[in-house]
Design a protein around this motif. Structure first.
Motif, PDB file in Angstrom:
ATOM      1  N   TYR A  72     -11.602   3.781  -0.613  1.00 60.01           N
ATOM      2  CA  TYR A  72     -11.867   1.780  -0.555  1.00 60.01           C
ATOM      3  C   TYR A  72     -10.836   0.741   0.972  1.00 60.01           C
ATOM      4  O   TYR A  72      -9.681   1.312   1.035  1.00 60.01           O
ATOM      5  N   ASN A  73     -11.688   0.249   1.295  1.00 61.92           N
ATOM      6  CA  ASN A  73     -10.999  -0.046   3.071  1.00 61.92           C
ATOM      7  C   ASN A  73     -10.836  -1.369   2.613  1.00 61.92           C
ATOM      8  O   ASN A  73     -10.178  -1.879   3.430  1.00 61.92           O
ATOM      9  N   GLY A  74     -11.106  -2.370   0.964  1.00 70.50           N
ATOM     10  CA  GLY A  74     -10.424  -3.526   1.371  1.00 70.50           C
ATOM     11  C   GLY A  74      -9.264  -3.968   0.992  1.00 70.50           C
ATOM     12  O   GLY A  74      -8.645  -3.056   0.807  1.00 70.50           O
ATOM     13  N   PHE A  75      -8.802  -4.554   0.113  1.00 68.24           N
ATOM     14  CA  PHE A  75      -6.966  -4.846   0.254  1.00 68.24           C
ATOM     15  C   PHE A  75      -6.761  -4.655  -2.091  1.00 68.24           C
ATOM     16  O   PHE A  75      -7.677  -4.894  -2.359  1.00 68.24           O
ATOM     17  N   LEU A  76      -5.797  -3.209  -1.347  1.00 67.88           N
ATOM     18  CA  LEU A  76      -5.272  -2.840  -2.498  1.00 67.88           C
ATOM     19  C   LEU A  76      -4.319  -3.979  -3.280  1.00 67.88           C
ATOM     20  O   LEU A  76      -2.837  -3.741  -2.547  1.00 67.88           O
ATOM     21  N   ILE A  77      -4.329  -4.675  -4.519  1.00 68.53           N
ATOM     22  CA  ILE A  77      -2.899  -4.592  -4.971  1.00 68.53           C
ATOM     23  C   ILE A  77      -2.132  -3.264  -6.151  1.00 68.53           C
ATOM     24  O   ILE A  77      -3.556  -3.200  -6.767  1.00 68.53           O
ATOM     25  N   VAL A  78      -1.133  -3.679  -6.340  1.00 68.31           N
ATOM     26  CA  VAL A  78      -0.769  -2.755  -7.465  1.00 68.31           C
ATOM     27  C   VAL A  78      -0.020  -3.674  -8.216  1.00 68.31           C
ATOM     28  O   VAL A  78       0.687  -4.307  -8.084  1.00 68.31           O
ATOM     29  N   ASN A  79      -0.466  -3.466  -9.344  1.00 69.11           N
ATOM     30  CA  ASN A  79       0.577  -4.393 -10.171  1.00 69.11           C
ATOM     31  C   ASN A  79       1.723  -3.985 -11.226  1.00 69.11           C
ATOM     32  O   ASN A  79       1.730  -2.764 -11.072  1.00 69.11           O
ATOM     33  N   ASP A  80       2.841  -5.010 -11.034  1.00 67.62           N
ATOM     34  CA  ASP A  80       4.010  -4.463 -11.250  1.00 67.62           C
ATOM     35  C   ASP A  80       4.839  -3.081 -10.134  1.00 67.62           C
ATOM     36  O   ASP A  80       5.629  -3.915 -10.535  1.00 67.62           O
ATOM     37  N   ALA A  81       4.135  -2.258  -9.809  1.00 66.44           N
ATOM     38  CA  ALA A  81       5.234  -1.397  -9.687  1.00 66.44           C
ATOM     39  C   ALA A  81       4.931  -1.764  -7.906  1.00 66.44           C
ATOM     40  O   ALA A  81       4.875  -1.189  -6.860  1.00 66.44           O
ATOM     41  N   TYR A  82       6.583  -2.297  -8.133  1.00 65.91           N
ATOM     42  CA  TYR A  82       6.413  -3.020  -6.525  1.00 65.91           C
ATOM     43  C   TYR A  82       7.384  -1.986  -5.615  1.00 65.91           C
ATOM     44  O   TYR A  82       7.147  -1.386  -4.277  1.00 65.91           O
ATOM     45  N   GLU A  83       7.792  -0.630  -6.172  1.00 66.32           N
ATOM     46  CA  GLU A  83       8.465   0.261  -5.946  1.00 66.32           C
ATOM     47  C   GLU A  83       6.799   1.094  -4.535  1.00 66.32           C
ATOM     48  O   GLU A  83       7.877   2.303  -4.410  1.00 66.32           O
ATOM     49  N   LEU A  84       5.618   0.873  -5.496  1.00 69.41           N
ATOM     50  CA  LEU A  84       5.340   1.731  -4.104  1.00 69.41           C
ATOM     51  C   LEU A  84       4.575   1.108  -3.241  1.00 69.41           C
ATOM     52  O   LEU A  84       3.277   0.646  -2.747  1.00 69.41           O
ATOM     53  N   ILE A  85       5.121   0.236  -2.289  1.00 65.42           N
ATOM     54  CA  ILE A  85       3.922  -1.372  -2.243  1.00 65.42           C
ATOM     55  C   ILE A  85       3.798  -0.401  -0.609  1.00 65.42           C
ATOM     56  O   ILE A  85       2.681  -1.278   0.029  1.00 65.42           O
ATOM     57  N   ASP A  86       4.415   0.627   0.132  1.00 60.24           N
ATOM     58  CA  ASP A  86       4.481   1.361   0.640  1.00 60.24           C
ATOM     59  C   ASP A  86       2.939   2.226   0.972  1.00 60.24           C
ATOM     60  O   ASP A  86       2.056   2.405   1.860  1.00 60.24           O
ATOM     61  N   PHE A  87       2.022   1.983  -0.972  1.00 56.80           N
ATOM     62  CA  PHE A  87       1.086   2.588  -0.524  1.00 56.80           C
ATOM     63  C   PHE A  87      -0.670   2.136  -0.823  1.00 56.80           C
ATOM     64  O   PHE A  87      -1.231   1.879  -1.593  1.00 56.80           O
ATOM     65  N   CYS A  88       0.184   0.570  -0.634  1.00 56.43           N
ATOM     66  CA  CYS A  88      -0.915  -0.519  -0.532  1.00 56.43           C
ATOM     67  C   CYS A  88      -0.633  -1.841  -0.039  1.00 56.43           C
ATOM     68  O   CYS A  88      -0.234  -1.626   1.245  1.00 56.43           O
ATOM     69  N   ASP A  89      -1.643  -2.575  -0.062  1.00 57.80           N
ATOM     70  CA  ASP A  89      -1.356  -4.158   0.761  1.00 57.80           C
ATOM     71  C   ASP A  89      -0.590  -5.483  -0.140  1.00 57.80           C
ATOM     72  O   ASP A  89      -0.367  -6.176   0.497  1.00 57.80           O
ATOM     73  N   GLY A  90       0.000  -4.606  -0.976  1.00 54.53           N
ATOM     74  CA  GLY A  90       0.663  -6.015  -2.372  1.00 54.53           C
ATOM     75  C   GLY A  90       1.089  -5.360  -3.803  1.00 54.53           C
ATOM     76  O   GLY A  90       0.398  -4.968  -3.915  1.00 54.53           O
ATOM     77  N   VAL A  91       1.176  -6.615  -4.155  1.00 51.90           N
ATOM     78  CA  VAL A  91       2.154  -6.522  -5.806  1.00 51.90           C
ATOM     79  C   VAL A  91       1.423  -8.063  -6.129  1.00 51.90           C
ATOM     80  O   VAL A  91       2.116  -8.894  -5.686  1.00 51.90           O
ATOM     81  N   HIS A  92       1.333  -7.796  -7.539  1.00 50.99           N
ATOM     82  CA  HIS A  92       1.602  -8.350  -8.680  1.00 50.99           C
ATOM     83  C   HIS A  92       1.719  -8.768  -9.614  1.00 50.99           C
ATOM     84  O   HIS A  92       1.771  -7.382  -9.989  1.00 50.99           O
ATOM     85  N   VAL A  93       2.690  -9.435  -9.824  1.00 52.20           N
ATOM     86  CA  VAL A  93       3.343  -9.437 -10.853  1.00 52.20           C
ATOM     87  C   VAL A  93       2.959 -10.540 -11.884  1.00 52.20           C
ATOM     88  O   VAL A  93       3.350 -11.427 -11.728  1.00 52.20           O
ATOM     89  N   GLY A  94       3.828  -9.861 -13.331  1.00 49.67           N
ATOM     90  CA  GLY A  94       3.194 -11.621 -14.579  1.00 49.67           C
ATOM     91  C   GLY A  94       4.564 -12.261 -14.679  1.00 49.67           C
ATOM     92  O   GLY A  94       5.511 -11.571 -13.658  1.00 49.67           O
ATOM     93  N   GLN A  95       4.741 -12.860 -15.638  1.00 50.34           N
ATOM     94  CA  GLN A  95       5.966 -14.303 -16.183  1.00 50.34           C
ATOM     95  C   GLN A  95       7.360 -13.388 -16.480  1.00 50.34           C
ATOM     96  O   GLN A  95       8.627 -13.073 -15.853  1.00 50.34           O
ATOM     97  N   GLU A  96       6.394 -12.233 -17.323  1.00 53.20           N
ATOM     98  CA  GLU A  96       7.571 -12.097 -17.816  1.00 53.20           C
ATOM     99  C   GLU A  96       7.847 -10.677 -17.000  1.00 53.20           C
ATOM    100  O   GLU A  96       9.858 -10.103 -17.088  1.00 53.20           O
ATOM    101  N   ASP A  97       7.497 -10.012 -15.838  1.00 51.91           N
ATOM    102  CA  ASP A  97       8.126  -8.898 -14.722  1.00 51.91           C
ATOM    103  C   ASP A  97       8.945  -9.597 -13.608  1.00 51.91           C
ATOM    104  O   ASP A  97       9.713  -9.083 -13.314  1.00 51.91           O
TER     105      ASP A  97
END
Length: 187
Positions: free
Chosen positions: A57-82
């Motif tokens: 997939y060559n679109g934007f790739l976001i990871v949920n919560d796991a900001y430690e893995l930012i180098d493997f995607c285009d961004g991070v999404h976190v919830g209020q609790e996180d």
């Protein structure tokens, strides 16, 4: 309508659907963004899944919560609790998170009401997820359903807004940039 596809590993597993099949479906439906969410796996497994997605997939790739893995995607999404797990002050937490998620990457958070949207306006974000729009079967603990108020609250955001929670492709909004369609509704 612009599509932001939410790929939830637990739901894929329940339905017996492979990650590759999901990505194929998301691409067929012209998803501009895919968020990979896995609340039960360790970072190594999530990293492997991000690499797998990136290879097909060559679109934007976001990871949920796991900001430690930012180098493997285009961004991070976190919830209020996180966000509050990073720091009890959400604005300070967003600053800390932005130091990890550099300016060349996407940073988004979930919001659920007018107050959280106004607070997000003080944060260095690329977008907010706002909802839930209606009940959804992908989250067990939905307490706030915004319904028709979602679009009005979205108009208060200075960031792009992604409508979340029970959103369908046919829904119409004036102040929403992306429809976040979960694994269950995309299929």
């Amino acid at each position: 309508m612009r599509l932001y596809a939410l790929c939830d590993q637990d739901l894929l597993d329940k339905r017996g659907l492979s990650l590759e099949d999901y990505i194929r479906i998301a691409k067929e439906q012209n998803a501009e963004i895919i968020q990979y969410r896995n609340k039960s796996a360790d970072l190594h497994f999530i990293k492997q899944q991000l690499i797998k997605i990136r290879n097909i997939y060559n679109g934007f790739l976001i990871v949920n919560d796991a900001y430690e893995l930012i180098d493997f995607c285009d961004g991070v999404h976190v919830g209020q609790e996180d966000l509050r797990a990073i720091d009890p002050d959400p604005i300070k937490a967003a600053k800390i998170l932005r130091e990890v998620v550099k300016k060349d990457k996407i940073l988004g958070i979930s919001t659920h009401n007018k107050e959280e949207v106004l607070q997000a306006n003080e944060m260095d974000l690329n977008y907010i997820g706002l909802g839930a729009y209606r009940n959804t079967n992908t989250k067990d603990n939905v307490t706030t359903i915004l319904g028709d108020r979602l679009d009005e609250i979205a108009s208060l955001s200075k960031h792009y807004v992604a409508a979340i929670g029970g959103v369908k492709k046919s829904d119409k909004f004036s102040h929403v940039t992306y429809h976040v369609i979960g694994s269950g509704l995309l299929l």
